[in-house]
Design a protein around this motif. Structure first.
Motif, mmCIF file in Angstrom:
data_model
loop_
_atom_site.group_PDB
_atom_site.id
_atom_site.type_symbol
_atom_site.label_atom_id
_atom_site.label_comp_id
_atom_site.label_asym_id
_atom_site.label_seq_id
_atom_site.Cartn_x
_atom_site.Cartn_y
_atom_site.Cartn_z
ATOM 1 N N LEU A 1 55.997 4.898 14.576
ATOM 2 C CA LEU A 1 56.050 6.259 15.108
ATOM 3 C C LEU A 1 56.753 6.285 16.459
ATOM 4 C CD1 LEU A 1 55.370 9.241 14.754
ATOM 5 C CD2 LEU A 1 53.165 8.789 15.849
ATOM 6 N N LEU A 2 56.480 5.324 17.300
ATOM 7 C CA LEU A 2 57.155 5.262 18.597
ATOM 8 C C LEU A 2 58.657 5.110 18.415
ATOM 9 C CD1 LEU A 2 57.079 5.206 21.668
ATOM 10 C CD2 LEU A 2 56.606 2.747 21.534
ATOM 11 N N GLU A 3 59.060 4.271 17.501
ATOM 12 C CA GLU A 3 60.496 4.100 17.239
ATOM 13 C C GLU A 3 61.122 5.410 16.760
ATOM 14 O OE1 GLU A 3 62.362 1.480 18.115
ATOM 15 O OE2 GLU A 3 60.461 0.821 18.996
ATOM 16 N N ALA A 4 60.419 6.117 15.906
ATOM 17 C CA ALA A 4 60.942 7.384 15.386
ATOM 18 C C ALA A 4 61.018 8.448 16.478
ATOM 19 C CB ALA A 4 60.067 7.878 14.232
ATOM 20 N N LYS B 1 58.916 19.044 16.849
ATOM 21 C CA LYS B 1 59.827 18.190 16.083
ATOM 22 C C LYS B 1 59.003 17.379 15.096
ATOM 23 C CE LYS B 1 63.351 17.975 19.687
ATOM 24 N NZ LYS B 1 64.235 17.101 20.472
ATOM 25 N N ILE B 2 59.649 16.925 14.019
ATOM 26 C CA ILE B 2 58.919 16.278 12.924
ATOM 27 C C ILE B 2 59.384 14.842 12.714
ATOM 28 C CG2 ILE B 2 60.506 17.151 11.155
ATOM 29 C CD1 ILE B 2 57.975 17.591 9.361
ATOM 30 N N THR B 3 58.423 13.979 12.366
ATOM 31 C CA THR B 3 58.705 12.593 11.971
ATOM 32 C C THR B 3 57.846 12.276 10.750
ATOM 33 O OG1 THR B 3 56.917 11.625 13.299
ATOM 34 C CG2 THR B 3 59.105 11.809 14.360
ATOM 35 N N GLU B 4 58.084 11.132 10.179
ATOM 36 C CA GLU B 4 57.192 10.627 9.133
ATOM 37 C C GLU B 4 55.825 10.330 9.747
ATOM 38 O OE1 GLU B 4 58.617 7.501 6.513
ATOM 39 O OE2 GLU B 4 60.657 7.990 7.132
ATOM 40 N N GLY B 5 54.828 10.187 8.896
ATOM 41 C CA GLY B 5 53.481 9.874 9.348
ATOM 42 C C GLY B 5 53.189 8.389 9.412
ATOM 43 N N PHE B 6 54.043 7.579 8.797
ATOM 44 C CA PHE B 6 53.911 6.125 8.775
ATOM 45 C C PHE B 6 52.532 5.700 8.293
ATOM 46 C CE2 PHE B 6 57.343 7.204 11.690
ATOM 47 C CZ PHE B 6 58.381 6.571 11.025
#
Length: 188
Positions: free
Chosen positions: A62-65, A78-83
């Motif tokens: 998540l930090l990388e994303a 903003k949106i990212t995957e949930g990992f």
């Protein structure tokens, strides 16, 4: 009545607006939903409180994303995957810091909820779970913040088919009681 799946069991919350809005008290990072909303800071790189808990539960990916997102201003999402979270996605909403309500805080908080719901709709997500954005370290008064959250969500759901389920996941019993009281008035 809808059931909400949590890791380790099922929990049912109180339903409003024809079952499209659910109130419950629990750990947001345990909810199996399409998206959970993280009350993020401007950097989106993790911080304290819920933000730290979301980053811990999602893992280092998540930090990388979030590094690739370049931060966000108050009122943005903003949106990212949930990992590693049970949620498929994380929507990072940057709420305003409370300065007495005279520096655009109500509009910025409303924007957090609206932008998060728009991202859920645009990604065709059926369920989204919110915390009480800005009411912790950012000191937004809980009653005022709750009224904004419920009004924005109701207006959005009345105009959109997705998401078809919005969960307000309260950290404390006090927050849940405030949501219950205002939902009874604003969503009936």
């Amino acid at each position: 009545m809808l059931r909400l799946r949590l890791r380790g069991g099922l929990r049912m919350g109180e339903l409003f607006l024809g079952g499209r809005i659910e109130l419950l008290q629990g750990d947001l990072t345990k909810l199996e939903v399409d998206a959970l909303v993280n009350a993020a800071n401007r950097t989106l790189l993790g911080g304290a409180g819920l933000d730290a808990a979301v980053h811990r539960a999602a893992g280092p990916e998540l930090l990388e994303a979030t590094r690739k997102l370049g931060g966000a201003a108050p009122g943005e999402a903003k949106i990212t995957e949930g990992f590693r979270l049970p949620a498929r996605y994380v929507i990072h909403a940057v709420g305003p810091i409370w300065h007495g309500g005279k520096q655009g805080e109500p509009e910025l908080l409303a924007s957090c909820y609206r932008r998060s719901l728009e991202l859920a709709r645009d990604h065709e997500l059926a369920s989204i779970a919110f915390p009480a954005i800005s009411t912790g370290a950012y000191r937004y008064p809980v009653e005022e913040a709750t009224e904004i959250a419920l009004r924005e969500t109701r207006a959005f759901l009345e105009a959109n088919a997705l998401p078809n389920r919005v969960i307000f996941c309260c950290f404390s019993r006090y927050d849940l009681d405030v949501y219950r009281k205002l939902a009874s008035r604003l969503l009936s």
